[in-house]
Enzyme design. Structure first.
Site, PDB file in Angstrom:
ATOM      1  N   PRO A  16      58.816  60.365  24.366  1.00  0.00           N
ATOM      2  CA  PRO A  16      57.698  61.277  24.658  1.00  0.00           C
ATOM      3  C   PRO A  16      56.397  60.485  24.611  1.00  0.00           C
ATOM      4  O   PRO A  16      56.168  59.716  23.667  1.00  0.00           O
ATOM      5  CB  PRO A  16      57.765  62.294  23.499  1.00  0.00           C
ATOM      6  CG  PRO A  16      58.469  61.583  22.390  1.00  0.00           C
ATOM      7  CD  PRO A  16      59.406  60.600  23.037  1.00  0.00           C
ATOM      8  N   GLU A  18      52.317  61.321  25.276  1.00  0.00           N
ATOM      9  CA  GLU A  18      51.243  62.245  25.627  1.00  0.00           C
ATOM     10  C   GLU A  18      50.418  61.689  26.790  1.00  0.00           C
ATOM     11  O   GLU A  18      50.026  60.523  26.776  1.00  0.00           O
ATOM     12  CB  GLU A  18      50.359  62.430  24.372  1.00  0.00           C
ATOM     13  CG  GLU A  18      49.121  63.258  24.576  1.00  0.00           C
ATOM     14  CD  GLU A  18      49.430  64.694  24.960  1.00  0.00           C
ATOM     15  OE1 GLU A  18      50.549  65.177  24.675  1.00  0.00           O
ATOM     16  OE2 GLU A  18      48.549  65.330  25.556  1.00  0.00           O
ATOM     17  N   CYS A 103      53.212  60.597  14.884  1.00  0.00           N
ATOM     18  CA  CYS A 103      52.030  60.303  15.709  1.00  0.00           C
ATOM     19  C   CYS A 103      50.883  59.753  14.843  1.00  0.00           C
ATOM     20  O   CYS A 103      50.515  60.359  13.837  1.00  0.00           O
ATOM     21  CB  CYS A 103      51.578  61.572  16.430  1.00  0.00           C
ATOM     22  SG  CYS A 103      50.065  61.309  17.354  1.00  0.00           S
ATOM     23  N   LYS A 142      61.494  62.768  15.046  1.00  0.00           N
ATOM     24  CA  LYS A 142      61.071  61.414  15.440  1.00  0.00           C
ATOM     25  C   LYS A 142      59.968  60.985  14.474  1.00  0.00           C
ATOM     26  O   LYS A 142      58.996  61.714  14.275  1.00  0.00           O
ATOM     27  CB  LYS A 142      60.553  61.404  16.873  1.00  0.00           C
ATOM     28  CG  LYS A 142      60.026  60.060  17.343  1.00  0.00           C
ATOM     29  CD  LYS A 142      59.773  60.084  18.850  1.00  0.00           C
ATOM     30  CE  LYS A 142      59.242  58.774  19.374  1.00  0.00           C
ATOM     31  NZ  LYS A 142      57.817  58.576  19.084  1.00  0.00           N
ATOM     32  N   GLY A 208      61.045  51.188  19.677  1.00  0.00           N
ATOM     33  CA  GLY A 208      59.999  50.190  19.449  1.00  0.00           C
ATOM     34  C   GLY A 208      60.278  48.912  20.214  1.00  0.00           C
ATOM     35  O   GLY A 208      61.274  48.225  19.930  1.00  0.00           O
ATOM     36  N   GLY A 232      59.696  53.585  25.502  1.00  0.00           N
ATOM     37  CA  GLY A 232      58.395  54.163  25.832  1.00  0.00           C
ATOM     38  C   GLY A 232      57.670  53.291  26.835  1.00  0.00           C
ATOM     39  O   GLY A 232      57.845  53.415  28.048  1.00  0.00           O
ATOM     40  N   ARG A 233      56.884  52.328  26.314  1.00  0.00           N
ATOM     41  CA  ARG A 233      56.014  51.544  27.187  1.00  0.00           C
ATOM     42  C   ARG A 233      56.774  50.650  28.160  1.00  0.00           C
ATOM     43  O   ARG A 233      56.183  50.139  29.111  1.00  0.00           O
ATOM     44  CB  ARG A 233      55.033  50.734  26.331  1.00  0.00           C
ATOM     45  CG  ARG A 233      54.024  51.620  25.590  1.00  0.00           C
ATOM     46  CD  ARG A 233      53.383  50.892  24.451  1.00  0.00           C
ATOM     47  NE  ARG A 233      54.402  50.383  23.548  1.00  0.00           N
ATOM     48  CZ  ARG A 233      54.218  49.380  22.689  1.00  0.00           C
ATOM     49  NH1 ARG A 233      53.057  48.800  22.628  1.00  0.00           N
ATOM     50  NH2 ARG A 233      55.203  48.995  21.919  1.00  0.00           N
TER      51      ARG A 233
HETATM   52  C1  LIG Z   1      50.380  56.797  25.608  1.00  0.00           C
HETATM   53  C2  LIG Z   1      51.355  57.130  24.526  1.00  0.00           C
HETATM   54  C3  LIG Z   1      51.527  58.437  24.147  1.00  0.00           C
HETATM   55  C4  LIG Z   1      52.470  58.774  23.131  1.00  0.00           C
HETATM   56  N1  LIG Z   1      52.703  60.098  22.830  1.00  0.00           N
HETATM   57  C5  LIG Z   1      53.702  60.418  21.970  1.00  0.00           C
HETATM   58  C6  LIG Z   1      54.103  61.785  21.744  1.00  0.00           C
HETATM   59  O1  LIG Z   1      53.550  62.732  22.328  1.00  0.00           O
HETATM   60  N2  LIG Z   1      55.116  62.003  20.865  1.00  0.00           N
HETATM   61  C7  LIG Z   1      55.756  60.991  20.213  1.00  0.00           C
HETATM   62  O2  LIG Z   1      56.676  61.237  19.426  1.00  0.00           O
HETATM   63  N3  LIG Z   1      55.404  59.701  20.406  1.00  0.00           N
HETATM   64  C8  LIG Z   1      54.428  59.402  21.281  1.00  0.00           C
HETATM   65  N4  LIG Z   1      54.149  58.080  21.529  1.00  0.00           N
HETATM   66  C9  LIG Z   1      54.949  57.023  20.871  1.00  0.00           C
HETATM   67  C10 LIG Z   1      56.146  56.636  21.760  1.00  0.00           C
HETATM   68  O3  LIG Z   1      57.033  57.734  21.910  1.00  0.00           O
HETATM   69  C11 LIG Z   1      56.934  55.476  21.121  1.00  0.00           C
HETATM   70  O4  LIG Z   1      57.356  55.857  19.843  1.00  0.00           O
HETATM   71  C12 LIG Z   1      56.082  54.210  20.995  1.00  0.00           C
HETATM   72  O5  LIG Z   1      55.376  53.943  22.201  1.00  0.00           O
HETATM   73  C13 LIG Z   1      56.945  52.988  20.629  1.00  0.00           C
HETATM   74  O6  LIG Z   1      57.935  52.775  21.590  1.00  0.00           O
HETATM   75  P1  LIG Z   1      57.788  51.622  22.730  1.00  0.00           P
HETATM   76  O7  LIG Z   1      57.527  50.322  22.010  1.00  0.00           O
HETATM   77  O8  LIG Z   1      59.077  51.678  23.485  1.00  0.00           O
HETATM   78  O9  LIG Z   1      56.594  52.027  23.565  1.00  0.00           O
HETATM   79  C14 LIG Z   1      53.197  57.739  22.494  1.00  0.00           C
HETATM   80  C15 LIG Z   1      53.000  56.407  22.883  1.00  0.00           C
HETATM   81  C16 LIG Z   1      52.104  56.092  23.880  1.00  0.00           C
HETATM   82  C17 LIG Z   1      51.933  54.641  24.312  1.00  0.00           C
END
Ligand SMILES: Cc1cc2nc3c(=O)[nH]c(=O)nc-3n(C[C@H](O)[C@H](O)[C@H](O)COP(=O)(O)O)c2cc1C
Length: 313
Positions: A16, A18, A103, A142, A208, A232-233
């Site tokens: 997820p 935002e 968050c 989460k 992560g 995510g990213r």
């Molecule tokens: C722009 C953005 C918005 C995010 N919004 C949420 C959210 O609404 N809910 C949530 O649980 N995590 C949110 N996250 C965290 C991501 O779900 C994830 O845990 C985090 O980016 C680490 O994973 P990654 O290294 O694969 O990006 C957000 C991350 C980013 C970059």
């Protein structure tokens, strides 16, 4: 049916995010190469519970046929509102409810929600219990390792696991670490042991810095007791990350055109503005000769039709 029991091993989830993983972007990713499971952006339970906020909350919870199966993510700090919202989600077609206790946003934490819940574990447990007792949908969580010290996971994760959530996603960093340090993969074996001891049926999802499918499969080989991986990213680097396919320029342009089309259709019935859509352009207009120049021009546009004029190739 419990969706968490139906997924392949390992399963992959689009995290997820935002302002990113809205109904439109989820459809784009579904067409590029779908994850096994989608999550919505997070919705505030107290907004849902208020007359003023409900319309907006319901709009955020809209889903498309192609982004199923999908879990609705919620956040807040008022136990009764968790009950009300979790109950309502059952009739909205979701496969599950996920609670955000991770968050790091300062506005969210100021209200006591998101990662701030790590500092009020009794309240967190009450919210989780209320959600679980109000819906037949599986309820998952989460979260992060802790608020300021990675070692906090040793007490925080068992606190959650003792409530037997259907799944637990651990973003392998603390709130304080934000996304500034590498994810603590070295803690995975200990986290697996905690899950096995406290709640062996809870699916464990690691999150992560996971880049793509190949990376997730490599981690799974190393840690086969992890059930799923959340990316995510990674989608920003490659919207095809759930397949590990390296897209061609034509494929990326087709995704951009699809996103513009979806935006245009959706804006017929919803008040959405064009400016935030421009944040997505760097995902598609990237990694090919001339991408930077095209992106600069696209960033100067003010409408879908202006953007289309630049894509007539
Ligand atoms: C722009 C953005 C918005 C995010 N919004 C949420 C959210 O609404 N809910 C949530 O649980 N995590 C949110 N996250 C965290 C991501 O779900 C994830 O845990 C985090 O980016 C680490 O994973 P990654 O290294 O694969 O990006 C957000 C991350 C980013 C970059």
């Amino acid at each position: 049916m419990n969706i968490w029991e139906e997924l392949p091993r390992p399963f992959l989830i689009l995290a997820p995010m935002e302002g990113v993983t809205d109904i439109l972007f989820r459809q784009v990713i579904a067409s590029a190469g779908r994850p096994d499971l989608f999550f919505t952006e997070f919705t505030n339970v107290s907004s849902y519970a208020s007359e003023k906020g409900r319309h907006n909350a319901l709009e955020r919870l809209e889903v498309a046929p192609t982004d199923s199966p999908i879990i609705a993510q919620i956040w807040g700090k008022t136990p009764e509102h968790f009950s009300e919202c979790a109950k309502a989600l059952e009739s909205l077609g979701f496969s599950g409810v996920d609670i955000n206790f991770g968050c790091p946003d300062k506005h969210v934490n100021k209200t006591g929600g998101g990662a701030a819940m790590i500092k009020t574990p009794e309240l967190a447990v009450e919210c989780l219990k209320n959600a679980k007792n109000s819906t037949n949908l599986p309820v998952s969580v989460k979260t992060r390792l802790g608020w300021s010290n990675p070692d906090e996971f040793k007490t925080w994760l068992p606190t959650l696991l003792n409530e037997h959530p259907a799944a637990l996603t651990v973003h392998l960093r603390t709130k304080k670490e934000m996304s500034k340090v590498p994810a603590h993969y070295e803690l995975i074996p200990e986290i697996i042991s905690l899950r096995n001891e406290a709640s062996p049926k809870t699916k464990l999802i690691i999150n992560g810095d996971i880049k793509d499918r190949a990376h997730a499969l490599q981690l799974h080989e190393q840690y086969p007791k992890v059930d799923g991986f959340m990316i995510g990213r990674g989608v920003f680097q490659n919207p095809y990350c759930f397949t590990s396919h390296e897209p061609t320029k034509d494929e990326l342009m087709a995704l951009l055109k699809k996103h513009l089309e979806l935006f245009e259709d959706y804006s017929k019935n919803h008040h959405i503005s064009y400016e935030p859509l421009k944040h997505f352009f760097k995902i598609y207009v990237n990694n090919f000769p001339g991408a930077k120049e095209l992106r600069t021009k696209l960033m100067e546009t003010h409408s879908v039709s202006e953007a289309r004029e630049l894509l007539t190739f």
